[in-house]
Write an enzyme that holds these catalytic residues in place. Structure first.
Site, short mmCIF file in Angstrom:
data_model
loop_
_atom_site.label_atom_id
_atom_site.label_comp_id
_atom_site.label_asym_id
_atom_site.label_seq_id
_atom_site.Cartn_x
_atom_site.Cartn_y
_atom_site.Cartn_z
N SER A 56 0.80 -1.23 0.00
CA SER A 56 0.00 0.00 0.00
C SER A 56 0.83 1.28 0.00
CB SER A 56 -0.96 0.01 1.20
OG SER A 56 -2.07 -0.80 0.93
N LYS A 59 0.12 3.76 -2.66
CA LYS A 59 -0.88 4.83 -2.55
C LYS A 59 -0.23 6.20 -2.34
CE LYS A 59 -4.57 1.82 -0.83
NZ LYS A 59 -4.04 0.58 -0.27
N SER A 119 -6.37 3.41 4.41
CA SER A 119 -5.69 2.64 3.35
C SER A 119 -6.69 1.91 2.46
CB SER A 119 -4.70 1.64 3.95
OG SER A 119 -3.74 1.26 2.98
N LYS A 221 2.76 6.45 5.80
CA LYS A 221 1.93 5.41 5.19
C LYS A 221 2.45 4.03 5.55
CE LYS A 221 -1.56 4.17 2.72
NZ LYS A 221 -1.64 2.96 3.56
#
Length: 382
Positions: A56, A59, A119, A221
């Site tokens: 992720s 992202k 997320s 993140k």
């Protein structure tokens, strides 16, 4: 014999420098990098260029392009977007979700919270479709941006980070994307510090455990897939006597949420304590005043548009040297901000630790015809 002795001297000097450099803490991550964002310098790394499953952390690039669309007025935070069946289909396989469905029209602001804090893969798809019209078009934008930044170990196949062949990045490339968000979109960076978010009556915590453990950590993140392991980009800004300082760590391939948090915390703490960040040049202040030829002014101040900060091992800042390399002669017209050289900062032994573009601080228009003619003659004689 002379050549051998010279080689031996260089080798011994390099070994001495390596011995004196601060050694990073032992890390359980497969790959990591620690960057001093303020000084634009890598402080530590392990296999930072190895291609890896970014999970992720993908992202980050998705968000960058959404922020870009907001800056370019192609979207607004209050604008609503439809939820396509493709976004709804992200529910398959038990991924991270914001829990939007095709009956909803969430705002861009809500979707950003869903993608960054929760997320949500579904939120990522909805935003990508809202920016580019289709996922394929958006993925193309992601790869073009990666190429523009020179990210040699990055190739995107989707907007969410789900594992698939050819979808890869590296710790160094991810650090580049993250630092570009910090630098280019400070007004949107705030999303990364949100600790929890509630949508559709479902409250979810930000998976970045450091947001609750270290008050100086304000992003960024997390990521996880079976192939990637547990990953984390963590950024912290702390106050020092000579100003604020930001470090950013990227940790890939740890064994658990706790491990990625503790490894990141160790790197950040070590970076802040083992190195000093020294402001060598102030933004907008002249580091040199030099003659101008054929100009309405006889001289001009040269400096940098941003502060020049040098990061050195703690206690070793006294021997720093600043060297200016510039165009000579400087011939008008000169525009404010025009690059005319480089400011370089080195240690006493000559090791480079920082550099920045040297620019013209005030515009200098051309002189009149007689002034230009006189200076042309002087240049010819010179």
């Amino acid at each position: 014999m002379k050549r051998f002795l010279a080689f031996l001297l260089v080798a011994c000097t390099a070994l001495h420098a390596a011995a004196q450099a601060p050694q990073p803490p032992e890390a359980a991550a497969r790959h990591y990098i620690l960057v001093d964002v303020t000084a634009n310098r890598v402080l530590a790394e392990r296999d930072a260029d190895a291609p890896s499953d970014p999970a992720s952390l993908t992202k980050l690039m998705t968000a960058y392009l959404v922020f870009q669309a907001l800056r370019d007025k192609k979207l607004t935070l209050e604008q609503t977007l439809p939820v396509s069946k493709r976004a709804w289909d992200e529910r398959k396989g038990d991924p991270s979700l914001m829990f939007i469905d095709t009956t909803m029209t969430p705002k861009v602001d809500e979707l950003l919270h869903g993608m960054i804090v929760q997320s949500g893969n579904d939120a990522s798809v909805a935003l990508a479709e809202g920016v580019a019209g289709s996922l394929d078009a958006f993925v193309g934008m992601m790869n073009r941006q990666a190429q523009a930044w020179g990210l040699k170990n990055t190739s995107f196949k989707n907007v969410t980070g789900m594992s698939e062949p050819g979808h890869r990045s590296s710790a160094r490339d991810i650090a580049t994307i993250a630092t570009r968000i910090v630098a280019d979109f400070p007004e949107y960076y705030r999303y990364y510090s949100v600790r929890d978010y509630k949508f559709n009556n479902i409250r979810q915590d930000n998976r970045n455990l450091l947001l609750r453990r270290d008050p100086t950590v304000d992003g960024m993140k997390t990521g996880y897939t079976d192939a990637a392991g547990y990953c984390l980009v963590a950024s912290a800004q702390r106050d020092f006597p000579n100003g604020k300082r930001r470090l950013l760590s990227v940790v890939l391939g740890t064994a658990s949420r706790e491990a990625r948090a503790s490894e990141s915390q160790k790197l950040l703490n070590w970076g802040f304590t083992a190195f000093d960040a020294l402001r060598v040049v102030e933004a907008g202040k002249p580091v040199a005043t030099v003659p101008v030829w054929k100009g309405a002014a006889k001289d001009v101040g040269l400096g940098t548009q941003a502060p020049v900060v040098a990061t050195v091992p703690r206690g070793e800042g006294a021997g720093l040297k600043t060297v200016i390399e510039r165009t000579d002669p400087l011939v008008a017209p000169l525009a404010q901000g025009q690059r005319v050289g480089t400011v370089k900062v080195t240690t006493a032994s000559g090791t480079p630790v920082a550099e920045a573009p040297l620019v013209v601080l005030q515009a200098v228009p051309q002189a009149g015809i007689f002034g230009r003619a006189w200076d042309a003659l002087r240049l010819w004689i010179k």
